[in-house]
Design an enzyme around this catalytic site. Sequence first.
Site, PDB file in Angstrom:
ATOM      1  N   GLY A  50     -11.675 -12.574 -34.048  1.00 19.25           N
ATOM      2  CA  GLY A  50     -10.474 -12.437 -34.862  1.00 19.25           C
ATOM      3  C   GLY A  50     -10.860 -11.991 -36.270  1.00 19.25           C
ATOM      4  O   GLY A  50     -11.276 -10.859 -36.445  1.00 19.25           O
ATOM      5  N   SER A 117     -18.118 -10.680 -32.613  1.00 19.41           N
ATOM      6  CA  SER A 117     -17.206 -10.052 -33.559  1.00 19.41           C
ATOM      7  C   SER A 117     -17.089 -10.939 -34.808  1.00 19.41           C
ATOM      8  O   SER A 117     -18.106 -11.259 -35.421  1.00 19.41           O
ATOM      9  CB  SER A 117     -15.857  -9.799 -32.889  1.00 19.41           C
ATOM     10  OG  SER A 117     -15.056  -8.958 -33.657  1.00 19.41           O
ATOM     11  N   TRP A 118     -15.872 -11.369 -35.187  1.00 19.74           N
ATOM     12  CA  TRP A 118     -15.752 -12.322 -36.288  1.00 19.74           C
ATOM     13  C   TRP A 118     -16.558 -13.586 -36.000  1.00 19.74           C
ATOM     14  O   TRP A 118     -17.109 -14.211 -36.904  1.00 19.74           O
ATOM     15  CB  TRP A 118     -14.291 -12.665 -36.545  1.00 19.74           C
ATOM     16  CG  TRP A 118     -14.110 -13.970 -37.280  1.00 19.74           C
ATOM     17  CD1 TRP A 118     -13.647 -15.144 -36.772  1.00 19.74           C
ATOM     18  CD2 TRP A 118     -14.440 -14.229 -38.655  1.00 19.74           C
ATOM     19  NE1 TRP A 118     -13.655 -16.127 -37.740  1.00 19.74           N
ATOM     20  CE2 TRP A 118     -14.138 -15.600 -38.903  1.00 19.74           C
ATOM     21  CE3 TRP A 118     -14.953 -13.448 -39.691  1.00 19.74           C
ATOM     22  CZ2 TRP A 118     -14.330 -16.183 -40.148  1.00 19.74           C
ATOM     23  CZ3 TRP A 118     -15.147 -14.045 -40.936  1.00 19.74           C
ATOM     24  CH2 TRP A 118     -14.835 -15.387 -41.156  1.00 19.74           C
ATOM     25  N   ASP A 272     -19.308   0.908 -29.941  1.00 14.01           N
ATOM     26  CA  ASP A 272     -18.384  -0.042 -30.542  1.00 14.01           C
ATOM     27  C   ASP A 272     -17.712   0.621 -31.740  1.00 14.01           C
ATOM     28  O   ASP A 272     -18.380   1.000 -32.708  1.00 14.01           O
ATOM     29  CB  ASP A 272     -19.177  -1.283 -30.968  1.00 14.01           C
ATOM     30  CG  ASP A 272     -18.320  -2.411 -31.494  1.00 14.01           C
ATOM     31  OD1 ASP A 272     -17.207  -2.157 -31.974  1.00 14.01           O
ATOM     32  OD2 ASP A 272     -18.785  -3.566 -31.449  1.00 14.01           O
ATOM     33  N   HIS A 300     -16.804  -2.699 -27.828  1.00 11.84           N
ATOM     34  CA  HIS A 300     -16.856  -3.937 -28.613  1.00 11.84           C
ATOM     35  C   HIS A 300     -16.621  -5.203 -27.792  1.00 11.84           C
ATOM     36  O   HIS A 300     -17.122  -6.264 -28.147  1.00 11.84           O
ATOM     37  CB  HIS A 300     -15.795  -3.864 -29.719  1.00 11.84           C
ATOM     38  CG  HIS A 300     -15.767  -5.045 -30.630  1.00 11.84           C
ATOM     39  ND1 HIS A 300     -16.773  -5.310 -31.541  1.00 11.84           N
ATOM     40  CD2 HIS A 300     -14.843  -6.049 -30.783  1.00 11.84           C
ATOM     41  CE1 HIS A 300     -16.473  -6.408 -32.215  1.00 11.84           C
ATOM     42  NE2 HIS A 300     -15.318  -6.879 -31.769  1.00 11.84           N
TER      43      HIS A 300
END
Length: 323
Positions: A50, A117-118, A272, A300
């Site tokens: 996120g 990711s985050w 990505d 990604h």
Amino acid sequence: MDRREILLRKAYPPIEPYNSGMLDVGNGHEIYWELCGNPAGKPAIFLHGGPGAGCTEDHRRLFDPDRYRVLLFDQRGCGRSTPRASLESNTTWHIVDDIETLRMKFEVDRWLVLGGSWGSTLALAYAQTYPERVSELILRGIFTGRRSELLWLYQDGASWLFPDKWQDFLAPIPEEERGDLITAYHKRLTSADEEVALTAARAWSLWEGETVRLMPDKKLSELHGSDEFALAIARIENHYFINKCFFKDAQILRDAYRIKSIPGAIIQGRYDVVTPARTAFDLHRAWPDAEFLLVDGAGHAYNEPGILHQTILATDRFADEST
């Protein structure tokens, strides 16, 4: 079937938590948590992306349930945590504190930290703050919150690869405000007009949902276009990004020396678009002792075949390491 597909590792079978609950972390926030796998297994924690996405049942399947005791939780304001989509007392450092609170609650000395990711950003922030509490780090789709990374996705960069999708992202924003799209979206995502906020949220969320995989995924786009999901992820992501993820620029890479003794794996899709491989390579140079795995034929998303394969290999490899 391609022989390579047969050899690729798959996720472990679906499992249910053996314990779950809500934890009051202060400032009006309660976070959802769950424990999965073997209660006597190697401790691990999963950090979702996120910011604002939340955990799913498939995230439990990244670990061997016979060898791991896995904690998953929904970060502030998202998933099953409350209040939904709240921006108050919601920063990187609040969540780092939440992770440490969870560690102490469940009496874990050291644990493996997996984030994508985050979640990779958060894993690095936590590990750099509490390196003595991290036994191993597995990071996927690397994002460090630098201004250049934000501009790539939300101003000029990814737009060159997805010009059709980019027009939909631009649509809620008047021409005169398009020079700073993160700020323009912030104005709308925090609007008291619910329809204005929701229209902006859908456009923001769909831009990510339709660029996250190498190949289009209709179900993922439908999730990102749903009102509840879109509002949480768009509001929280934009809140973090307008505040530069609450870092000084390049802070995560600058402080990589703090994790030099932690065994790790960096897993990155070559194609990505959301978090381009340049950032993963920069982290690799700053943390050369970690294994660097650049996955051809992947974007990604954590569940793209090559990414999933390398993630399962990494959790298996570390499963029997001493904590």
